[in-house]
Design an enzyme around this catalytic site. Structure first.
Site, short mmCIF file in Angstrom:
data_model
loop_
_atom_site.label_atom_id
_atom_site.label_comp_id
_atom_site.label_asym_id
_atom_site.label_seq_id
_atom_site.Cartn_x
_atom_site.Cartn_y
_atom_site.Cartn_z
N SER A 297 92.73 59.96 26.34
CA SER A 297 92.79 59.60 24.93
C SER A 297 92.90 58.08 24.76
CB SER A 297 93.95 60.35 24.26
OG SER A 297 93.90 60.20 22.86
N ASP B 159 85.03 66.70 20.60
CA ASP B 159 86.40 66.24 20.81
C ASP B 159 87.26 66.49 19.57
OD1 ASP B 159 88.14 64.11 22.59
OD2 ASP B 159 88.47 63.86 20.45
N HIS C 185 90.68 68.05 23.80
CA HIS C 185 91.00 66.63 23.84
C HIS C 185 91.94 66.42 25.02
CE1 HIS C 185 91.44 62.57 22.24
NE2 HIS C 185 92.75 62.67 22.41
#
Length: 475
Positions: A236, A333, A401
């Site tokens: 991330s 995502d 994610h």
């Protein structure tokens, strides 16, 4: 599998985690145990946990709990609290960080977790940037400074290592015996800022770049200087940090070392939202300005664009990175879906709420918009896929994610696959040059191997709090 999460404080991400694996589990190693994860540091108002009857009735679980309590009471410095599945690694505070002005948002010292390599991997290093959103104005950064995303004072002193950080050969076959490091995230700018805010009342340190340097300098005498192989990774906001620091990382290591980089869920697109606004572009512009990031961006990139702050987006800086790079991302995502494509202000009437919670509930028109997001990602990656001889790509069609730190998505019996290859196999094949790895999944809903990771809450995600808590619960 049953998971129980009991929050202890609304202002501190701390919880007990009870995970029961049924005897029908496909992995014998994951079967017949009960693990209890205890918060090893937290606020003073933490409350005692009264275990459920299922735990009280399990003698083995009671023994595990007793062992943990004994270790805590003795002030054990052991790196590992073992429960057949979980590797828990102690925190290292970077004591010398203050000499170069490297501080978290609140002025606390930065930290990392190191689990030593062994055997053939003793001279190899894997560094993993922690993720957790960003703060792009004084108000959100002040708020963040009072959480574990802005201060080591609020962090748990032990961190679970799983997925790409696991030390189990059957769960992480290519990197299990490397020195594995998790860099804790406390600056709110993907380890890239270098500024300070002081109005006489409030003081904030935007020192992510210095934090990165301080941690590297702390690791160099611990063996990083002699690394034979190295991989810089991140998830991330940490995956974005991998793009920003990849070439810099290589510069710290021996010239004959094999150095490569990996970004997991960090390929954030410069995408218009459904209301045709540049939500992420505006957010990043404020972030780059506030935290003094521009001077730390790739100079070849910034000199090539009319708006240098755009180089915070990986799609613009990627072509200037010279170190071999692997991009792991979902085409759908969840973060980008929820906060770039359909941020709450762009969906004031809530037309997308059901679709966000369950892709199967999306209308044909909404699916078409989501396919547009996928197409834009694939198009942004097209030059890299076609012309990078040393690069790797794994883009699946899951609503997820961060997939490298979670064991069930990294490498397990039922892990997500593209062309019958797991993420761990794809990354390993690329790193060790066993095979060319540029895998692009077919469009949703064709992939039946996905582990969709969708948080129930739809608010505050851009600052990382929702995804931070959500991903911690999945480990």
């Amino acid at each position: 599998m049953v998971s129980l999460f009991l929050p202890l404080s609304s202002s501190f991400v701390s919880f007990f985690y009870l995970r029961l694996i049924p005897s029908s589990s496909p992995s014998p190693k994951l079967a017949s145990f009960c693990s209890l994860e205890l918060p090893l540091a937290g606020p003073s108002n933490a409350v005692p946990f009264n275990p459920p009857s299922a735990l009280r009735m399990n003698p083995y679980a009671i023994r595990v709990l007793a062992t943990l309590i004994t270790l805590l009471a003795a002030g054990s410095s052991a790196q590992r609290v073992f429960s057949d599945e979980r590797l828990v690694v102690n925190m290292t505070i970077v004591r010398n960080a203050s000499t170069i002005g490297a501080y978290c948002l609140d002025g606390s010292l930065p930290a990392y977790h190191l689990h030593r390599g062994f055997g053939a991997g003793a001279d190899n290093w894997l560094l993993q940037f922690e993720g957790g959103g960003w703060c792009n104005d004084i108000g959100s950064c002040l708020e963040r400074a009072e959480t574990r995303r802005g201060s080591t004072r609020y962090m748990t002193r032990f961190e679970v290592f799983s997925g790409i950080l696991s030390d189990n050969a059957s769960l992480n076959p290519d990197f299990y015996n490397w020195n594995r490091v998790k860099l804790r995230y406390c600056d709110g700018a993907s380890f890239a800022g270098d500024a300070e805010f002081d109005n006489g009342t409030s003081l904030l340190y935007f020192r992510g770049q210095r934090i990165w340097q301080a941690i590297i300098l702390d690791l160099v005498p611990k063996g990083l200087r002699q690394a034979h192989k190295a991989l810089l990774s991140g998830c991330s906001a940490g995956g974005l940090a991998s793009f920003l620091h990849c070439d810099d990382f290589a510069a710290y290591l021996p010239s004959n070392a094999s150095v490569k980089c990996l970004s997991d869920a960090g390929f954030f697109l410069d995408e218009r939202d459904v209301a045709l606004n540049h939500t992420m572009r505006a957010f990043y512009k404020d972030l780059v300005s506030l935290q003094g990031i521009e001077k730390n961006l790739n100079q070849n990139c910034t000199s090539s664009l009319l708006y240098p702050n755009l180089c915070f987006f990986p799609q613009y800086t990627l072509k200037f990175i010279t170190t071999p790079f692997f991009i792991l991302n979902s085409a759908y995502d969840v973060f980008q879906f929820h906060h770039s494509l359909v941020p709450p202000p762009a969906d004031s009437k809530g037309h997308w709420i059901r679709c966000k919670l369950d892709p199967a509930a999306c209308s044909p028109e909404q699916i078409q918009v989501l396919q547009g997001l996928r197409n834009d990602m694939i198009e942004a990656l097209r030059p890299f896929r076609l012309y990078s001889r040393r690069g790797g790509v794994f883009v699946n069609s899951c609503f997820a994610h961060c997939q490298s730190e979670l064991q069930d998505t990294w490498f397990a019996v039922d892990s997500p696959r593209v062309n019958n290859k797991t993420i761990a196999e794809a990354v390993g094949d690329w790193y060790f040059s066993r095979k060319v790895t540029k895998e692009i999944d077919c469009p949703y809903p064709c992939d039946k191997t996905c582990h969709d990771l969708i948080p129930l809450s739809q608010t505050e995600g851009i600052t990382g709090r929702v995804f931070d808590s959500f991903l911690a619960q999945r480990r």
